[in-house]
Design a protein around this motif. Sequence first.
Motif, short mmCIF file in Angstrom:
data_model
loop_
_atom_site.label_atom_id
_atom_site.label_comp_id
_atom_site.label_asym_id
_atom_site.label_seq_id
_atom_site.Cartn_x
_atom_site.Cartn_y
_atom_site.Cartn_z
N LEU A 398 2.02 -6.95 -12.99
CA LEU A 398 2.91 -5.76 -12.69
C LEU A 398 2.52 -5.58 -11.03
O LEU A 398 1.42 -5.50 -10.52
CB LEU A 398 2.41 -4.58 -13.38
CG LEU A 398 2.40 -4.53 -14.84
CD1 LEU A 398 1.99 -3.38 -15.38
CD2 LEU A 398 4.15 -4.85 -15.04
N GLU A 399 3.72 -5.32 -10.35
CA GLU A 399 3.70 -5.43 -8.63
C GLU A 399 4.67 -4.40 -7.97
O GLU A 399 5.84 -4.59 -8.48
CB GLU A 399 3.85 -6.91 -8.27
CG GLU A 399 3.86 -6.86 -6.75
CD GLU A 399 3.98 -8.46 -6.33
OE1 GLU A 399 4.45 -9.11 -6.81
OE2 GLU A 399 3.51 -8.51 -5.31
N ASP A 400 4.29 -3.57 -7.46
CA ASP A 400 4.91 -2.64 -6.68
C ASP A 400 4.68 -2.84 -5.01
O ASP A 400 3.66 -3.27 -4.88
CB ASP A 400 4.92 -1.24 -7.04
CG ASP A 400 5.57 -0.83 -8.27
OD1 ASP A 400 6.43 -1.75 -8.85
OD2 ASP A 400 5.38 0.35 -8.72
N ASP A 401 5.41 -2.30 -4.17
CA ASP A 401 5.21 -2.17 -2.65
C ASP A 401 4.88 -0.82 -2.55
O ASP A 401 5.87 0.17 -2.80
CB ASP A 401 6.27 -2.79 -2.08
CG ASP A 401 6.66 -4.35 -2.57
OD1 ASP A 401 5.88 -4.79 -3.22
OD2 ASP A 401 7.95 -4.68 -2.17
N VAL A 402 3.71 -0.57 -1.72
CA VAL A 402 3.39 0.72 -1.39
C VAL A 402 3.33 1.13 0.10
O VAL A 402 2.47 0.21 0.68
CB VAL A 402 2.27 1.44 -2.31
CG1 VAL A 402 2.63 1.08 -3.64
CG2 VAL A 402 0.98 0.86 -1.78
N VAL A 403 3.57 2.36 0.66
CA VAL A 403 3.27 2.61 1.84
C VAL A 403 2.19 3.63 2.01
O VAL A 403 2.01 4.73 1.62
CB VAL A 403 4.45 3.50 2.63
CG1 VAL A 403 4.28 3.31 4.13
CG2 VAL A 403 5.57 2.58 2.37
N ILE A 404 1.05 3.19 2.93
CA ILE A 404 -0.36 4.00 2.92
C ILE A 404 0.21 5.40 3.89
O ILE A 404 0.98 5.15 4.77
CB ILE A 404 -1.26 3.40 3.91
CG1 ILE A 404 -1.76 2.22 2.81
CG2 ILE A 404 -2.50 4.28 4.28
CD1 ILE A 404 -3.05 1.53 3.24
N GLN A 405 -0.30 6.41 3.60
CA GLN A 405 0.11 7.68 4.06
C GLN A 405 -0.86 8.27 4.88
O GLN A 405 -2.02 7.82 4.62
CB GLN A 405 0.35 8.69 2.93
CG GLN A 405 1.56 8.22 1.98
CD GLN A 405 3.11 8.08 2.82
OE1 GLN A 405 3.37 9.12 3.05
NE2 GLN A 405 3.33 7.06 3.12
N LYS A 406 -0.69 9.04 5.86
CA LYS A 406 -1.95 9.67 6.50
C LYS A 406 -2.87 10.27 5.77
O LYS A 406 -4.25 10.23 5.94
CB LYS A 406 -1.55 10.68 7.53
CG LYS A 406 -0.65 10.40 8.80
CD LYS A 406 -0.77 11.36 9.79
CE LYS A 406 -0.24 11.00 11.07
NZ LYS A 406 1.30 11.44 11.04
N GLN A 407 -2.48 10.90 4.69
CA GLN A 407 -3.30 11.81 3.49
C GLN A 407 -2.90 11.29 2.30
O GLN A 407 -1.50 11.39 2.07
CB GLN A 407 -3.17 13.08 4.05
CG GLN A 407 -4.29 13.45 5.02
CD GLN A 407 -4.47 14.79 5.51
OE1 GLN A 407 -3.28 15.60 5.15
NE2 GLN A 407 -5.58 15.36 5.56
N GLY A 408 -3.55 11.42 1.42
CA GLY A 408 -3.15 11.11 -0.11
C GLY A 408 -2.69 10.07 -0.46
O GLY A 408 -3.20 8.98 0.15
N GLU A 409 -2.06 9.81 -1.91
CA GLU A 409 -1.91 8.65 -2.27
C GLU A 409 -0.61 7.86 -1.72
O GLU A 409 0.22 8.54 -1.02
CB GLU A 409 -1.32 8.69 -3.69
CG GLU A 409 -2.55 9.06 -4.73
CD GLU A 409 -2.16 8.82 -6.04
OE1 GLU A 409 -1.43 8.08 -6.33
OE2 GLU A 409 -2.63 9.80 -6.82
#
Length: 430
Positions: A398-409
């Motif tokens: 299972l694979e998604d693409d995610v963007v790192i945020q300044k804070q939080g998930e």
Amino acid sequence: MKYHQIDSQLFIKNRKNFASKMKPNSIAVFNSNDIYPISADSTMPFQQHRDIFYLSGVDQEESVLMLFPDCPNENLREILFLTETNAHIAVWEGEKLTKEAATKTSGVQTIYWLQDLEKVLFEMASYADTFYINTNEHYRANVATETREDRFTKWLLAKHPAHSVAKSNPILQRLRSVKDQIELDLMQLACNITEKGFRRILDFIKPGVWEFEIEAELLHEFVRNRSKGFAYTPIIASGNNANVLHYTENNQQCKAGDLILFDTAAEYANYSSDLSRTVPVSGKFTDRQKAVYNAVNQVKKEATKLLVPGTIWKDYHIEVGKLMTSELLKLGLIDKADVQNEDKNWPAYKKYFMHGTSHHIGLDTHDYGLLHEPMQANNVFTVEPGIYIPEEGFGIRLEDDVVIQKQGEPFNLMQNIPIEADEIEDIMNP
Ligand code: GLY
Ligand code: MN
Ligand code: MN
């Protein structure tokens, strides 16, 4: 191009960022890729080199970008050299960038035809001490081909042996790994096209369907949404094919009771998306398949939470290894003795999960990014755990693409793509 024109502010900003990292009195050069030959006069479809694209938006062969931020001749601070076009050439070659269109695309004001390069470069070189050349230092790169960039570098350094040389690649690795909002929007579009493809095939999959028929459905959906097609060679792997990690034959018939692992995603405007899903051919998981599926999904959810500013890629993989170990113990695939006796360089979990969990993604599917540097906001990563069990005839990723945020998930660019096992079953059994 099929994609809508990109705001040239992106490329103007990217050049400004690159120039700010250059030494005084230096020129940086960037080349298009070649159009690669097949035989006779046949060629592969053109794929632009991502670095010249990142810095100019020029998506055309035989282009050269030069940056010389402190050139005494102001007109030579940013220059594009392009293959000449005119009304006559356009009849044969189709549409190519005019000088006006190149400025509109890139924001670069000085455009020359390629035949002027040597003369213009001669003047520039006389003011400069250093050439920034662009080598490929990606940690996964394995290139046997001499690229257009390589040929240009050889020619440039032979012609100007008294100049010093510096490396563009570390600057680009750092800059390209932190995405601008315009880039995030383009990546979201790529993910949205991927979602349309995935929803289309959920409706199409039935026992007896061939893997290549699914590939054709995806390609149809991608191209009709202005994508060039797959962001990377698609993997459509039913049954035990899923246990061949780089299976790309996609030539088998899907059998009732088997799972199909898809690692298939669209590009948009040269930006990649990268999706993996695993679905049951008959629309229902067996209990065992669902248990393994839920284990992979659980590792994915927990791993995603670790993608925050400051995390080091290597440490992250160690933590994900612990999460996976715990799930494999629950599934009875490994036991406590396996873990106690494990080789630290190849822990027990690797028997069932032998690849990495995340990579940078962007203009390249396995994008630039300096892995020893801490993660930071606007890095974009995949999260892609898997469990592969040849003895049980299936593999799940299972694979998604995610963007790192300044804070939080992190923000999940694929949050609308179904992933829960029950949700997949509901959609496949309306
Ligand atoms: N699709 C290539 C990868 O997942 O890394
Ligand atoms: Mn991936
Ligand atoms: Mn993938």
